[in-house]
Design an enzyme around this catalytic site. Structure first.
Site, PDB file in Angstrom:
ATOM      1  N   ARG A  12      -8.141 -25.987 -17.013  1.00 36.39           N
ATOM      2  CA  ARG A  12      -8.816 -26.601 -15.862  1.00 36.39           C
ATOM      3  C   ARG A  12     -10.044 -27.390 -16.293  1.00 36.39           C
ATOM      4  NH1 ARG A  12      -5.664 -22.526 -14.306  1.00 36.39           N
ATOM      5  NH2 ARG A  12      -4.998 -22.309 -12.140  1.00 36.39           N
TER       6      ARG A  12
ATOM      7  N   ASP B  94       0.090 -11.524 -15.696  1.00 27.85           N
ATOM      8  CA  ASP B  94       0.421 -11.789 -17.104  1.00 27.85           C
ATOM      9  C   ASP B  94       0.298 -10.547 -17.987  1.00 27.85           C
ATOM     10  OD1 ASP B  94       0.941 -14.406 -16.473  1.00 27.85           O
ATOM     11  OD2 ASP B  94      -1.056 -15.129 -17.014  1.00 27.85           O
TER      12      ASP B  94
ATOM     13  N   ARG C 106      12.187 -23.647 -16.027  1.00 28.16           N
ATOM     14  CA  ARG C 106      11.332 -22.992 -15.020  1.00 28.16           C
ATOM     15  C   ARG C 106      11.245 -23.845 -13.744  1.00 28.16           C
ATOM     16  NH1 ARG C 106       6.007 -20.957 -17.876  1.00 28.16           N
ATOM     17  NH2 ARG C 106       5.764 -19.984 -15.835  1.00 28.16           N
TER      18      ARG C 106
ATOM     19  N   ARG D 209      10.570 -11.775 -18.078  1.00 19.51           N
ATOM     20  CA  ARG D 209       9.778 -10.706 -18.709  1.00 19.51           C
ATOM     21  C   ARG D 209      10.211  -9.300 -18.273  1.00 19.51           C
ATOM     22  NH1 ARG D 209       3.867 -13.823 -18.838  1.00 19.51           N
ATOM     23  NH2 ARG D 209       4.352 -14.975 -20.735  1.00 19.51           N
TER      24      ARG D 209
HETATM   25  C1  S3P Z   1      -1.699 -19.464 -14.245  1.00 24.22           C
HETATM   26  C2  S3P Z   1      -1.132 -18.872 -13.151  1.00 24.22           C
HETATM   27  C3  S3P Z   1      -0.089 -17.837 -13.229  1.00 24.22           C
HETATM   28  C4  S3P Z   1      -0.028 -17.223 -14.625  1.00 24.22           C
HETATM   29  C5  S3P Z   1      -0.078 -18.262 -15.704  1.00 24.22           C
HETATM   30  C6  S3P Z   1      -1.344 -19.091 -15.613  1.00 24.22           C
HETATM   31  C7  S3P Z   1      -2.729 -20.503 -14.022  1.00 24.22           C
HETATM   32  O1  S3P Z   1       1.157 -18.421 -12.936  1.00 24.22           O
HETATM   33  O2  S3P Z   1       1.133 -16.438 -14.755  1.00 24.22           O
HETATM   34  O3  S3P Z   1      -0.016 -17.662 -16.988  1.00 24.22           O
HETATM   35  O4  S3P Z   1      -3.447 -20.858 -14.985  1.00 24.22           O
HETATM   36  O5  S3P Z   1      -2.844 -20.988 -12.893  1.00 24.22           O
HETATM   37  P1  S3P Z   1       1.700 -18.535 -11.403  1.00 24.22           P
HETATM   38  O6  S3P Z   1       0.746 -19.305 -10.635  1.00 24.22           O
HETATM   39  O7  S3P Z   1       3.029 -19.238 -11.504  1.00 24.22           O
HETATM   40  O8  S3P Z   1       1.854 -17.111 -10.951  1.00 24.22           O
END
Ligand code: S3P
Length: 441
Positions: free
Chosen positions: A35, A328, A135, A359
């Site tokens: 970000r 995660d 995905r 997972r």
């Molecule tokens: C993330 C959001 C999560 C997480 C990923 C990182 C992010 O995914 O599993 O490792 O940086 O916004 P989801 O928003 O698909 O749950």
């Protein structure tokens, strides 16, 4: 990348540890590093980032924005955290990329960039590696189309490669089917350049790094319970950002310390944002000896030092609103559960099926190689703890968090554990092998 040594070992061998007392360095947070590059790029002026994670995923984000004409300068050679200077162009200053943008293994890169590209006046294409191309991207493409974007891809825009024709977007209101920071963030990023208000409501609160950092960059973003809204168009001002240590990377050493004999592991400057800190709550509920010290705030994010010691763990129930707060960490929680006494049940976690690997299936399969008793459920795992783990020959399925979770299992398993395709740890934790080796005495 110049100056940074990547972890190129394909096979990782782990022997049981007799104990470790000391500090382990944890790399910068992956979500916040992504970000910082993204907001720095679309902001006006310079954004200086400290402790940026130079893992493969975040480097994919850097390369995508460089391809759109943003000058991003990485300095230093510390694989756990680097200095970065982003010379922001403002949203309207990004230029059409000449080639396909490659998000590599990174869902965050692809989904959040989709939100930015949807409202910019040019054509772009996005792809990723074998895992990312499988995905679901329709969950982001559909709401962006409702805002006016044109997005194409395989399976009606659900799978990459994707093509995006940026258009003037209109704000809209969305209720997400799952708690997802990537969906929420993509829509909010699109809302920055849209006319009118964009509103996203989640069924449970996912990580809020985008909201915090947008506010830190001067955007008037409103948060009310599980609803986030922004009125566009807005402009961002570059800011200095210090990235906290990644609690998702710390989680491997937190569980390692709890399950190992004779261990006290200290991790400093770890992000403890409540939307990410479910691992602390779960380990405490399992009976782990865990201390959170020196709590403070850095660049709009809560940070603390975490100390975990050897513990007798017991099984717990995990589900509901807690899941997005530790989404995660479930693979490594499964390892903790296998070392605990009693049964652990993880529910409401079907999202794990569409991560870098499935997972749930992968952890059930790989942990059973160690002699653990694990049942895969439609939305989780049931783990019968208390069995003595045996060293195993296992596979990461090219998923960084699986490689590191299996390494932790190897620490307490009898005999040698061999993890195939373990180099993928560098996706989120460059230098994992070196840090991990220190605790295997
Ligand atoms: C993330 C959001 C999560 C997480 C990923 C990182 C992010 O995914 O599993 O490792 O940086 O916004 P989801 O928003 O698909 O749950």
């Amino acid at each position: 990348m110049p100056g940074v040594e990547q972890d190129n070992g394909l096979i990782f061998r782990v022997r049981p540890s007799k104990g470790f007392k000391g500090e382990v360095r944890i790399p910068g947070d992956k979500s916040i590093s992504h970000r910082a590059i993204m907001l720095g790029s679309i902001a006006e002026g310079v954004t200086r980032i400290e402790n940026f994670l130079p893992g493969d995923d975040c480097i994919s984000t850097v390369n995508c924005f460089r391809s759109m004409g943003v000058d991003i300068d990485l300095s230093g050679d510390d694989p756990l955290g680097m200095g970065v200077t982003v010379s922001g162009k403002g949203l309207s200053g990004l230029k059409e990329p000449e080639d396909v943008l490659d998000a590599g293994n990174s869902g965050t890169t692809m989904r959040l960039i989709m939100g930015i590209l949807a409202g910019l006046p040019f054509f772009s294409t996005l792809t990723g590696d074998h895992s990312l191309r499988r995905r679901p991207m329709g969950r982001v493409a559909r709401p962006l189309r409702e805002m006016g974007a044109e997005i194409w891809g395989r399976q009606g825009g659900n799978l990459a490669p994707l093509a995006i024709n940026g258009r003037q977007l209109q704000g809209a209101e969305f209720t997400l089917p799952v708690a997802s920071a990537q969906m929420k963030s993509a829509i909010i990023l699109a809302g920055l350049n849209a006319t009118g208000t964009t509103t996203v409501t989640e069924p449970a609160r996912s990580r809020d790094h985008s909201e915090r950092m947008l506010r830190y960059f001067g955007v008037d973003i409103k948060v009310d319970g599980n609803t986030v809204s922004v009125a566009g168009p807005v402009s961002l001002k570059g800011q200095p950002v210090t990235v906290p240590g990644d609690i998702s990377s710390a989680a491997f050493f937190m569980v390692a310390a709890a399950v190992m004999p004779d261990a006290v592991i200290t991790m400093r400057n770890i992000g403890t944002n409540p939307s990410r800190s479910g691992i602390i709550d779960v380990l405490a509920a399992m009976g782990a000896s865990i201390r959170v010290e020196n709590e403070r705030e850095v660049s709009g994010e809560p940070v603390a030092d975490i100390v975990v010691s050897s513990s007798e763990l017991k099984g717990v129930q995990i589900g509901g609103d807690l899941i997005p707060r530790l989404i995660d960490e479930i693979p490594v929680i499964a390892v903790a559960a296998a070392c605990a006494t009693g049964v652990t049940e993880i529910r409401d976690a079907a999202e794990l099926k569409v991560k870098e690997s499935d997972r749930l299936a992968v952890m059930a399969k790989e942990l059973s190689r160690f002699g653990a008793a694990v049942e895969e459920l439609p939305d989780g795992l049931r783990i019968y703890g208390g069995r003595r783990l045996r060293g195993a020959s296992c596979h990461s399925h090219c998923d960084h968090r699986i490689a590191m979770s299996l390494s932790v299992a190897g620490l307490v398993a009898e005999g040698e554990t061999v993890i195939d395709d373990a180099a993928c740890a560098s996706i989120s934790f460059p230098g994992f092998r070196e840090q991990f080796k220190r605790i295997v005495s």
